[in-house]
Design a protein around this motif. Sequence first.
Motif, PDB file in Angstrom:
ATOM      1  N   ARG A 104     -83.017  37.445  22.411  1.00 52.63           N
ATOM      2  CA  ARG A 104     -82.013  36.763  23.514  1.00 52.63           C
ATOM      3  C   ARG A 104     -81.853  38.115  24.653  1.00 52.63           C
ATOM      4  NH1 ARG A 104     -76.464  35.509  20.644  1.00 52.63           N
ATOM      5  NH2 ARG A 104     -75.592  37.419  20.708  1.00 52.63           N
ATOM      6  N   SER A 105     -81.973  39.321  24.010  1.00 55.36           N
ATOM      7  CA  SER A 105     -81.654  40.375  25.270  1.00 55.36           C
ATOM      8  C   SER A 105     -82.800  40.320  26.376  1.00 55.36           C
ATOM      9  CB  SER A 105     -82.069  41.659  24.334  1.00 55.36           C
ATOM     10  OG  SER A 105     -83.055  41.975  23.920  1.00 55.36           O
ATOM     11  N   CYS A 106     -83.842  39.653  26.195  1.00 58.16           N
ATOM     12  CA  CYS A 106     -84.800  39.474  27.327  1.00 58.16           C
ATOM     13  C   CYS A 106     -84.330  38.641  28.390  1.00 58.16           C
ATOM     14  CB  CYS A 106     -86.211  39.244  26.763  1.00 58.16           C
ATOM     15  SG  CYS A 106     -86.482  37.518  26.296  1.00 58.16           S
ATOM     16  N   LEU A 107     -83.265  37.695  28.279  1.00 60.86           N
ATOM     17  CA  LEU A 107     -82.989  36.679  29.172  1.00 60.86           C
ATOM     18  C   LEU A 107     -82.536  37.198  30.250  1.00 60.86           C
ATOM     19  CD1 LEU A 107     -81.570  34.021  26.512  1.00 60.86           C
ATOM     20  CD2 LEU A 107     -83.550  33.763  27.489  1.00 60.86           C
ATOM     21  N   ALA A 108     -82.833  36.624  31.469  1.00 62.79           N
ATOM     22  CA  ALA A 108     -82.217  36.773  32.874  1.00 62.79           C
ATOM     23  C   ALA A 108     -82.208  35.924  33.657  1.00 62.79           C
ATOM     24  CB  ALA A 108     -83.505  38.214  33.412  1.00 62.79           C
ATOM     25  N   GLY A 109     -81.506  36.125  34.699  1.00 67.43           N
ATOM     26  CA  GLY A 109     -81.418  35.057  35.806  1.00 67.43           C
ATOM     27  C   GLY A 109     -82.471  34.761  36.816  1.00 67.43           C
ATOM     28  N   PRO A 110     -82.177  33.705  37.480  1.00 68.53           N
ATOM     29  CA  PRO A 110     -83.084  32.904  38.242  1.00 68.53           C
ATOM     30  C   PRO A 110     -83.938  34.039  39.524  1.00 68.53           C
ATOM     31  CG  PRO A 110     -81.152  31.819  38.777  1.00 68.53           C
ATOM     32  CD  PRO A 110     -81.142  32.770  37.435  1.00 68.53           C
ATOM     33  N   TYR A 111     -82.911  34.790  39.753  1.00 69.57           N
ATOM     34  CA  TYR A 111     -83.371  35.672  40.806  1.00 69.57           C
ATOM     35  C   TYR A 111     -83.219  37.064  40.461  1.00 69.57           C
ATOM     36  CZ  TYR A 111     -82.473  31.146  42.928  1.00 69.57           C
ATOM     37  OH  TYR A 111     -82.183  29.646  43.208  1.00 69.57           O
ATOM     38  N   ALA A 112     -83.225  37.216  39.215  1.00 70.20           N
ATOM     39  CA  ALA A 112     -83.284  38.742  38.935  1.00 70.20           C
ATOM     40  C   ALA A 112     -84.489  39.420  39.036  1.00 70.20           C
ATOM     41  CB  ALA A 112     -83.100  38.747  37.181  1.00 70.20           C
ATOM     42  N   THR A 113     -84.315  40.972  39.454  1.00 72.54           N
ATOM     43  CA  THR A 113     -85.534  41.813  39.579  1.00 72.54           C
ATOM     44  C   THR A 113     -85.753  42.159  38.126  1.00 72.54           C
ATOM     45  OG1 THR A 113     -84.642  42.745  41.606  1.00 72.54           O
ATOM     46  CG2 THR A 113     -86.003  44.005  40.539  1.00 72.54           C
ATOM     47  N   VAL A 114     -87.208  42.151  37.965  1.00 71.13           N
ATOM     48  CA  VAL A 114     -87.725  42.511  36.649  1.00 71.13           C
ATOM     49  C   VAL A 114     -88.442  43.676  36.944  1.00 71.13           C
ATOM     50  CG1 VAL A 114     -89.457  41.620  34.894  1.00 71.13           C
ATOM     51  CG2 VAL A 114     -87.948  40.092  36.038  1.00 71.13           C
ATOM     52  N   GLU A 115     -88.417  44.561  35.909  1.00 69.20           N
ATOM     53  CA  GLU A 115     -89.095  45.898  35.847  1.00 69.20           C
ATOM     54  C   GLU A 115     -90.389  45.681  35.025  1.00 69.20           C
ATOM     55  OE1 GLU A 115     -87.042  49.097  34.530  1.00 69.20           O
ATOM     56  OE2 GLU A 115     -85.757  49.258  36.153  1.00 69.20           O
ATOM     57  N   LEU A 116     -91.390  46.184  35.479  1.00 66.90           N
ATOM     58  CA  LEU A 116     -92.652  46.015  34.932  1.00 66.90           C
ATOM     59  C   LEU A 116     -92.864  47.184  34.133  1.00 66.90           C
ATOM     60  CD1 LEU A 116     -94.946  44.411  37.616  1.00 66.90           C
ATOM     61  CD2 LEU A 116     -93.665  43.368  35.671  1.00 66.90           C
ATOM     62  N   PRO A 117     -92.955  47.447  32.825  1.00 63.68           N
ATOM     63  CA  PRO A 117     -93.027  48.582  31.850  1.00 63.68           C
ATOM     64  C   PRO A 117     -94.440  49.036  31.952  1.00 63.68           C
ATOM     65  CG  PRO A 117     -92.918  46.544  30.463  1.00 63.68           C
ATOM     66  CD  PRO A 117     -92.828  46.097  31.799  1.00 63.68           C
ATOM     67  N   SER A 118     -95.684  48.411  32.344  1.00 67.06           N
ATOM     68  CA  SER A 118     -96.859  48.849  32.385  1.00 67.06           C
ATOM     69  C   SER A 118     -97.737  47.930  33.393  1.00 67.06           C
ATOM     70  CB  SER A 118     -97.507  48.636  31.038  1.00 67.06           C
ATOM     71  OG  SER A 118     -97.750  47.150  30.630  1.00 67.06           O
ATOM     72  N   ASP A 119     -98.844  48.126  33.327  1.00 66.46           N
ATOM     73  CA  ASP A 119     -99.867  47.310  34.311  1.00 66.46           C
ATOM     74  C   ASP A 119    -100.487  46.253  33.444  1.00 66.46           C
ATOM     75  OD1 ASP A 119    -101.674  48.852  32.461  1.00 66.46           O
ATOM     76  OD2 ASP A 119    -102.659  49.826  34.155  1.00 66.46           O
ATOM     77  N   ALA A 120    -100.078  45.791  32.482  1.00 69.50           N
ATOM     78  CA  ALA A 120    -100.434  44.872  31.693  1.00 69.50           C
ATOM     79  C   ALA A 120     -99.486  43.659  31.377  1.00 69.50           C
ATOM     80  CB  ALA A 120    -101.265  45.148  30.256  1.00 69.50           C
ATOM     81  N   VAL A 121     -98.727  43.298  32.305  1.00 68.78           N
ATOM     82  CA  VAL A 121     -97.552  42.266  32.244  1.00 68.78           C
ATOM     83  C   VAL A 121     -98.400  40.884  32.716  1.00 68.78           C
ATOM     84  CG1 VAL A 121     -95.316  41.590  32.790  1.00 68.78           C
ATOM     85  CG2 VAL A 121     -95.479  43.975  32.330  1.00 68.78           C
ATOM     86  N   ASP A 122     -98.267  40.030  31.838  1.00 70.32           N
ATOM     87  CA  ASP A 122     -98.757  38.567  32.448  1.00 70.32           C
ATOM     88  C   ASP A 122     -97.565  37.530  32.757  1.00 70.32           C
ATOM     89  OD1 ASP A 122    -100.776  36.687  32.921  1.00 70.32           O
ATOM     90  OD2 ASP A 122    -101.795  36.934  30.942  1.00 70.32           O
TER      91      ASP A 122
END
Length: 292
Positions: A104-122
């Motif tokens: 559940r720590s991954c849950l985020a809001g509808p307009y949250a900015t998301v950090e991409l930890p790598s170049d393999a995020v789908d």
Amino acid sequence: MRIGRANGRLVVIDGDGVVDVAAASGGKFSADLDQVFAGWDRFTEWASAHAGPGARTGPLVPDELDAPVLAPAQVFGIGLNYRAHAAESGVDVPTVPPVFTKFRSCLAGPYATVELPSDAVDWEVELVAVIGRPAERVPEDKAWSYVAGLMVGQDLSERTVQLSGPVPQFSLGKSFPGFGPTGPWLVTPDELPDRDDLGLRCSVDGRVLQDGRTRDMIFSVPELVARISAICPMAPGDLIFTGTPSGVGMGRKPPEFLRPGTTLVSAIDGLGELRNALVAGAGLAQPGAVTG
């Protein structure tokens, strides 16, 4: 009925306005949506009678919206729940739902900015079902009555972590911070003309990447509730990410993944849309860096 979390407080959304539930109910209901699921039927009965246009306490400000559910006891994910997605993944159509968890720590809001930890995020746009009452060994024909509402979700997936090791393990690769955007609000199933047939799609900067319908799920929402609750008792507020249609980046030739500086838009008919800006993260730890 549309129910959300604005500035951290439970609201009922009516057109372009909101009703602050704690204020309008004189404290009868908590300002924390997660606390209200335990008495969901009582809350929705009150809201139906008291949360109309005349009770508005302010305007709807999209930027104030957060994930409707932030503290579920359990978050279930379903893999390969569309035949075309199973085909693009190179696997047989499952005869039982492949179930994993997103923490559940991954849950985020509808307009949250998301950090991409790598170049393999789908990307994986998904219908998310929220449980509204204690569910244990629920018959499939009664399962919709255990669903408090539905919302849009993204099951973002870092494929390197997901597929590393002697066998794939999904949970960590799908649980980086921000990897579970949901919202923009919770919609009760009675609001939908056909709760079993909803169009869902996602795009990046206007380019459509996925476009499907929930009627094509192998395991419907009621069947998922029945199958999961036969093994794991579910609590009010638990989430089920019900699977994604075809069109994910890993299944493309060559594979394609999300890039910083773009915006991922995820939408489901009747439920609204998420708009998540993507930025570069600090980078993924190298294999072997974690010990203990």
